[in-house]
Design an enzyme around this catalytic site. Structure first.
Site, PDB file in Angstrom:
ATOM      1  N   LYS A 138       0.813  -1.224   0.000  1.00  0.00           N
ATOM      2  CA  LYS A 138       0.000   0.000   0.000  1.00  0.00           C
ATOM      3  C   LYS A 138       0.849   1.279   0.000  1.00  0.00           C
ATOM      4  O   LYS A 138       0.415   2.303  -0.523  1.00  0.00           O
ATOM      5  CB  LYS A 138      -0.945   0.011   1.208  1.00  0.00           C
ATOM      6  CG  LYS A 138      -2.071  -1.009   1.099  1.00  0.00           C
ATOM      7  CD  LYS A 138      -3.035  -0.904   2.257  1.00  0.00           C
ATOM      8  CE  LYS A 138      -4.111  -1.967   2.178  1.00  0.00           C
ATOM      9  NZ  LYS A 138      -5.090  -1.855   3.272  1.00  0.00           N
TER      10      LYS A 138
ATOM     11  N   ASP B  89     -10.315   2.391   2.475  1.00  0.00           N
ATOM     12  CA  ASP B  89     -10.441   1.632   3.732  1.00  0.00           C
ATOM     13  C   ASP B  89     -11.267   2.382   4.782  1.00  0.00           C
ATOM     14  O   ASP B  89     -12.156   1.801   5.422  1.00  0.00           O
ATOM     15  CB  ASP B  89      -9.058   1.334   4.313  1.00  0.00           C
ATOM     16  CG  ASP B  89      -8.350   0.215   3.572  1.00  0.00           C
ATOM     17  OD1 ASP B  89      -9.038  -0.647   2.995  1.00  0.00           O
ATOM     18  OD2 ASP B  89      -7.100   0.199   3.578  1.00  0.00           O
TER      19      ASP B  89
ATOM     20  N   MET C 166     -10.822  -4.561  13.010  1.00  0.00           N
ATOM     21  CA  MET C 166     -10.662  -4.395  11.562  1.00  0.00           C
ATOM     22  C   MET C 166     -10.206  -5.685  10.884  1.00  0.00           C
ATOM     23  O   MET C 166     -10.299  -5.820   9.671  1.00  0.00           O
ATOM     24  CB  MET C 166      -9.699  -3.240  11.265  1.00  0.00           C
ATOM     25  CG  MET C 166     -10.402  -1.894  11.440  1.00  0.00           C
ATOM     26  SD  MET C 166      -9.377  -0.401  11.409  1.00  0.00           S
ATOM     27  CE  MET C 166      -8.351  -0.666  10.008  1.00  0.00           C
TER      28      MET C 166
END
Ligand code: ATR
Length: 269
Positions: A66, A102, A214
């Site tokens: 990422k 996200d 998460m």
């Protein structure tokens, strides 16, 4: 013409993204293909170059790429800039647009699917690594009262300082939490992977409270702790589906209905 998309990570074999995007495509009548691609650890940029040369329209990016995706993007959305990480790339001629869906996925899951509105809620975000950075700006846009707690206090303070222009965020260590209560506690640490639990005080949860991990697909020590202390719990499966829907919208301009997709994934569990 079928437009091609992919998710790139390492490892990637267990990714649910091809399944999710396949269901979105079927539901919306969009003609796309979507596959999982494992890039070598030193081969992310080369993989992106190949996909662009082959005419792919975009990709999702997951661990550990990422940050590289952020560096590679020629344009960034404000939320990707704030996250300092990118999970969605859109290819358009010479342009590589980097976005981060996200945080929007997390907020949408909490507010829309679970039904907890975050405005004025006392929200505790655990962790100050990449996963936390990825969701802070969208969390702040809900007008939640945000506190970030981290084992290494300096990193929580640094995160709070980074976002100080947007809103006041407290950056604390776990010892500083004594006597404080929160309506929503979000676990963005990597503790679930190692079956560890961050040192939360027993009375951290307000009544009622939501505990959100998460991570998805496993009952983490955090979720067990939360249940034992009376909180409602949720894992990150809804966030996964919602961040995918947000990426699908960026690429295709069509917003899929996530409800049947969530139901199908729950049945798979
Ligand atoms: P990610 O990109 O997934 O956020 P990371 O950058 O390695 O991964 O961050 C992991 C986070 O989990 C960090 O906030 C880390 O705390 P430190 O900054 O103090 O290392 C947190 N973490 C990992 N193990 C932990 C533990 N046993 N207790 C509390 N926090 C933990």
């Amino acid at each position: 013409m079928t437009d091609r998309y992919a998710v790139i990570g390492n490892p990637i074999a267990h990714s649910k993204s091809p399944l999710i995007h396949g269901m979105f495509a079927e539901q919306t009548g969009q003609r796309i293909s979507y596959e999982a691609i494992a890039a070598p650890l030193d081969g992310f940029a080369a993989t992106i170059a190949r996909l662009r040369a082959e005419g792919y329209k975009g990709c999702n990016v997951t661990v550990p790429f990422k940050f590289e995706a952020y560096a590679l993007a020629t344009e960034l959305t404000p939320r990707a800039r704030a996250a300092q990480a990118v999970n969605t790339l859109k290819f358009d001629g010479e342009t590589i647009l980097g976005d981060n869906t996200d945080g929007a996925g997390l907020v949408r899951d909490i507010e829309h699917n679970i039904g907890v509105l975050l405005e004025k809620k006392r929200v505790l975000l655990m962790g100050a690594g990449g996963a936390s950075f990825g969701v802070v700006l969208p969390l702040l846009t809900t007008y939640a009262q945000l506190t970030v707690v981290n084992r290494t206090v300096g990193k929580a303070q640094q995160l709070a300082a980074t976002f100080a222009a947007h809103a006041h965020i407290a950056g604390l260590g776990y010892n500083d939490l004594q006597g404080q209560h929160f309506d929503v506690v979000i676990n963005a640490t990597s503790t679930g992977l190692s079956d560890e639990l961050a040192p939360l005080p027993d009375d951290i949860f307000a009544s009622p409270a939501l505990a959100y991990d998460m991570m998805y697909g496993r009952d983490t020590p955090f979720l067990r702790f939360a249940r034992a202390h009376g909180a409602q719990t949720a894992d990150g499966l809804g966030m996964l589906v919602e961040q995918a829907a947000e990426a699908f919208y960026l690429w295709r301009g069509v917003r899929p209905d996530t409800t049947p997709v969530m139901a199908a994934l729950h049945l798979q569990k």
